[in-house]
Design a protein around this motif. Structure first.
Motif, PDB file in Angstrom:
ATOM      1  N   TYR A 150      38.905  43.590  41.321  1.00 36.13           N
ATOM      2  CA  TYR A 150      38.354  42.316  40.532  1.00 36.13           C
ATOM      3  C   TYR A 150      36.967  41.750  41.436  1.00 36.13           C
ATOM      4  CZ  TYR A 150      37.305  37.456  38.935  1.00 36.13           C
ATOM      5  OH  TYR A 150      36.828  36.436  38.810  1.00 36.13           O
ATOM      6  N   LEU A 166      42.602  37.115  33.819  1.00 26.59           N
ATOM      7  CA  LEU A 166      43.054  38.332  34.684  1.00 26.59           C
ATOM      8  C   LEU A 166      44.606  38.001  35.278  1.00 26.59           C
ATOM      9  CD1 LEU A 166      42.693  41.155  35.685  1.00 26.59           C
ATOM     10  CD2 LEU A 166      41.391  40.190  37.527  1.00 26.59           C
ATOM     11  N   ILE A 236      41.051  43.728  27.881  1.00 27.33           N
ATOM     12  CA  ILE A 236      41.394  44.228  29.056  1.00 27.33           C
ATOM     13  C   ILE A 236      42.621  45.308  28.720  1.00 27.33           C
ATOM     14  CG2 ILE A 236      42.325  43.967  31.337  1.00 27.33           C
ATOM     15  CD1 ILE A 236      41.189  41.332  31.345  1.00 27.33           C
TER      16      ILE A 236
END
Length: 252
Positions: A150, A166, A236
């Motif tokens: 990330y 996330l 995602i």
């Protein structure tokens, strides 16, 4: 004085109806000019082969354009009527094609794309539920082999919004996340961050836009860029599943 026999002989112009003895009773036929030759049929030269369908369709388009232009430039009743009639003929042809298309799809399941990707509300809901279950199983399995890089920046406002999304996904699916700071600043969601010393370039990212995600295969050491910018958890999940479990062109 004996009669002149030459006058009794039927001529080519004589009618069989007038030569009862020779043509009807004796049936002397052709030799006495009883059977008149049939008129020859006109010589019909072979017709030219039918033009290819694409050319016929193009000709229809040209005719429609011509009639429309004529109706606009000279809007007489005759010209407008001709255009409307011809246009209606083409609309009827298109409707027939559409109807036959639908009937063919119904009767040939192998041609029906909606069986692969439903479009009805009920079918789409069932497909999405089934796809979500597949993704849950796949992500749980993938988390044993893949990790997520990330890339963020302390000065990036979008990163502050994206980081908790996330983190929630990683906690649910079991993915380990390596947060990489592009400007050296900390991250409150991922306190165990590292500073970029070349990881960004090695992951194959072309620019320094943040936030950015990269899926990393620990078995093959292959990076798989997932996307840049704020993504929802579902986006995602879907991207990870698509990039690792489907072939190009098979999911559309």
């Amino acid at each position: 004085m004996p009669a002149d026999r030459s006058q009794a002989t039927p001529s080519a112009a004589a009618s069989p109806a007038g030569d009862e003895f020779y043509c009807r009773q004796r049936k002397l036929g052709t030799w006495f000019y009883c059977d008149r030759p049939k008129p020859s049929s006109p010589d019909r030269s072979p017709s030219s082969p039918t033009a290819p369908a694409a050319q016929q369709l193009a000709a229809i388009g040209r005719e429609l354009d011509e009639l429309k232009a004529r109706a606009i430039l000279e809007p007489s009743e005759e010209n407008v009527t001709a255009y409307i009639r011809f246009q209606r003929e083409q609309l009827d042809r298109a409707s027939t094609f559409s109807d036959q298309w639908q009937r063919t799809i119904w009767q040939n399941p192998d041609l029906d794309y909606t069986l692969q990707r439903p479009v009805s509300t009920l079918g789409k809901r069932a497909w999405l539920d089934n796809r979500s279950a597949e993704e849950d199983q796949a992500l749980a399995r993938l988390s044993e082999r893949y990790g997520i890089f990330y890339f963020y920046a302390q000065s990036c406002g979008a990163c502050d919004i994206f980081a908790p999304i996330l983190k929630a996904l990683a906690d649910k699916s079991g993915f380990s996340v390596v947060a990489v700071s592009m400007d050296g600043g900390p991250n409150k969601t991922f306190p165990n961050y590292v500073v970029d010393v070349g990881q960004h370039e090695r992951m194959g990212l072309k620019n320094r836009a943040t936030p950015a995600l990269v899926l990393f295969d620990t078995a093959t050491k292959r990076p798989i860029p997932i996307g840049t910018g704020i993504l929802t958890a579902d986006e995602i999940r879907d991207r990870i599943f698509t990039l690792t479990n489907t072939k190009v062109g098979s999911d559309f």
